[in-house]
Structure formats: C-alpha cells, structure tokens
Design an enzyme around this catalytic site. Sequence first.
Site: not given
Length: 496
Positions: A173, A247, A281, A383
């Site tokens: 996906k 992750e 990330c 973030e």
Amino acid sequence: MTSVTSVTPTAPSDAAGQTRDILDPATAAVIATVPEHTAADVDAAVARARAAFESGPWPQMVRSQRAKLLLRVADAIEDNSERLFRLETRNNGRPITETRAQLSRVPEWFRYNAGLLAAQRNAVLPGDGPYLIYQRRRPLGVCGIITPFNHPMLILARSLSAALANGNTVVVKPSELTPLTTLALADILADTGVPDGVVNVVTGAREAGVALTEHPDVAKITLTGGTEAGRSASVATAARFARMTAELGGKTPVVVFDDVDPTVAAEGAAFSAFIAAGQSCVAGSRFLVQRGVYAEFVDALAARAATIRVGDPALPETQMGPVISARQRDKITALIRTGVDEGARLAAGGTTPDLPPELRDGFFVAPTVFADATMDMTVAREEIFGPVAVVIPFDGEADAVAMANDNLYGLGAGVWTTDVGRAHRVADDIIAGMVWINDHHRLEPSLPWGGVKESGTGKDAGTESFDDFSWVKTVVVRTAATPVDWYGTSPDTRLN
C-alpha cells in the site's frame, strides 16, 4: 494525464469508479488517476496473495531459482532506470539529480537479499545425548508493506526484496500521494517472471492502510510513516500476534563541536537539512552547535541555504524541489510562523521562494534557518518534515548529549568533530538507531535501518530485516539405536 490501474483484481471500488487524482507537486497539475481502494479491495488483494502463498510456486521454489529471479529483477530495474527516475521526480517533486542518485541504488537491495538467500545456512544446535538438533526457516505468509511519499521506491525495495527472498507473498500500500513508481515496479516484477499473485498493490488512503494492518491473514506489517499511524498499526498487529516493523518520526540532532571548521560543518549540515526538501525522517532538523563556533556556523548555514537553487525538479540544475502537497506546505509555514512568534530568529528563508509563473501553483517552501532557538520551542521539539533547520547553542559535551537525547524520537543523529575519542563517546551516548560521524544520511543494504523510542521498532535492511521475514522451526532427531522407554526401568531424565 495518464490513467494508472493497480495489479489487484477488479474490486467493488473499481467497478464503482472511485478514483484519486495524483498531482505533480511542482505545478499542482493532475498527472495520473488511480483507483481509491477500499477495505473490500484490500481483502481481495490479501486473498489473492494468500492463494499464491498456499498453492503457488513461489514459496516452494528452490532457493537458487528464487535468488536468480531476484537478480533478474535488479537488472530489469536498471534497464528501466531513466523512466523510473523521471516518474518519481514528477510524482514526489524531488530534484532529478537526487532521484537518480537514490533510485540507482534500488537494485542493490534485490542483489543483497538474493545473496543472503543463496548463502543462507540452517543452524545445527548443541545438545546432550544421542540427538541431532537443527533449525529450518520458513516464510511467514502474506506480508503487508506500507510506504511513504518521500522515498517511495527505495523504501519499498528494502522490505520487498527481503520479503520475496524468503518466499513470502506481499500486498503493498503506497502513499496515496505517490503510487506511480510502485505500480511501475509491479509491472517490472510481473514482466521479469515473478508469479501471479505474489506481489499485489492497493492504492488509496487511510481506509486501505487500516484494512491492511488489521487483516487477520497478514502475518507481518512493515510501515514507514508518522508515529501515530505506527502506533495504531502496532496495536492492530499485536492483537493478533503478527510481526511489525515500523520506521516512524524523527527530530534528528546534529551535534557540532568547536574543533571543526564551522563552514565545512555547515555545508554538511545543509545536506542533512535540505535534501528531499527536508522530508526525511532522519533529516537534520536540530543543530546543536558549541558556542565557540556558533555564530560562524549560523552565518555559514544561512548563506548556504540562501544559495540553494529552488525550482523545477525535472531540471538538472535544480537543487531543491517542492514539498509533497499544499497541506504539507501549509503545515510547514504555520510552524515557521510559530518559531518566529516564540522568539527564534530567522537567519534565512521563511518565505515563499521566487518562482517562474509555471511553478507558482506548486508547493514550494524556501530553505529556512532558525537561529537563537531554545530547547523548549515548538520548532525545536516537533517534527516539521520540511526544509527548516533550527540551530541551538550548547556549552560542553555532556550538555550536548543531554540536549540531543531530550526528545521523544530516536531515529538518527549526526556528530561533527575531529576528536576521534569524542566522536565515539558521543555516538555511543546518543539514543538513536543510527549515528553518522562527519557525514549524514549514508546507507547501504547491509545497514540495519530503524530507531528507538517513538521512532519505531524493528529494523529495515540488513540481516536483521532479512531474518525477520521468516520464522524458525527447531527439529530434534533422536539418533540412538535404542528406543525411548520413559516408563521403563531406566528413564531418560533429559526428557524432564
């Protein structure tokens, strides 16, 4: 505009005509249309993958044959590399030079995992008495892989190559924003000879992702995405004792000591902060700089940010493209405003870059540098996932380590120093799954990729990932000529 379909069977949403437009983030133009798959479509894809696992040739294939096929896949990806580079650049907005550099390495993951498969040995374990004890590894079954928009093909290749090498079947996906290279790779796999039903792609947003993570027939989920999505997926997989590799988010600290040339460190820091428009990330987002070189570092980083060429990602001279969507652009600009409101100083950027008319509808953010920030500011803690670097001063080594670890995340970190002992000490003390010294964001197929704390669980790539796509069966064989007679006159106490 092109129309793209998935490799799953015709399903209710296809028949109903529910589709999603895929945009070029540099222009906001529609470049493709894909099905908006539902939970029913995911169920059909998983059923197809399960049938291929239970009755197809893939799990039963001789290891050398499966390894050979993966090597052919690697060659086929190389043969299609130019088309894939350009397709991914148009779909996610990364400059063609970045995309070419990244996607040119994708074949390495298929070759690496093919090599691990060919060299795989089954352990023989020690034991007392007349017994031969050995282990066998077996594939898990149907594995779900959920990939993000920022590195769609590379991140897919890391997990897909390991899953296939072990004999699993897969449902992928991709991000609803960037499915195009995933669909192209599925075609390459089919053309190369991967059997029907082994790799299935569902396109769509949250409904499809949730349905895949919650599906009772999916034995493992590998997810790269936001922390909250990972938390939900972890709960869903834990409920049925399925495996999970995640992750997730990051707020990567980059520690710069005063024994380095601040200009050299700033140039390296710029790469960590602004590659992929900061949408990584492990992007360097918190620069912790020792006071002795702080002012020079800020000036050098701001000067470098101001010279980065922002523009059409299809042009080789472009150094930074757009962010992925209007929503992401608006989130980033809102956080920039928050940084200003909380007292951080804008040393560079903070505005919309000057662009030609054909790009003015695109989702661009200028490379931005905040100076004189403090650890309690929002831009230093959350973030941002955009081209925003936050620079914070520190005094000594212990101060730097404490500041680096003062965050919910633990994915990556960087250390810039010429002191060898200090480099190893600080790398050892920082709580992060990956630490780079005097560099950033370097990766290899053998390098286990993953973090700790709220940055996720498990590892992607390396032997750790390869082994986690199989389960271990232990076989105990009695080799003695005499029979076992527990209820006789001489019971074998080792059975107790």
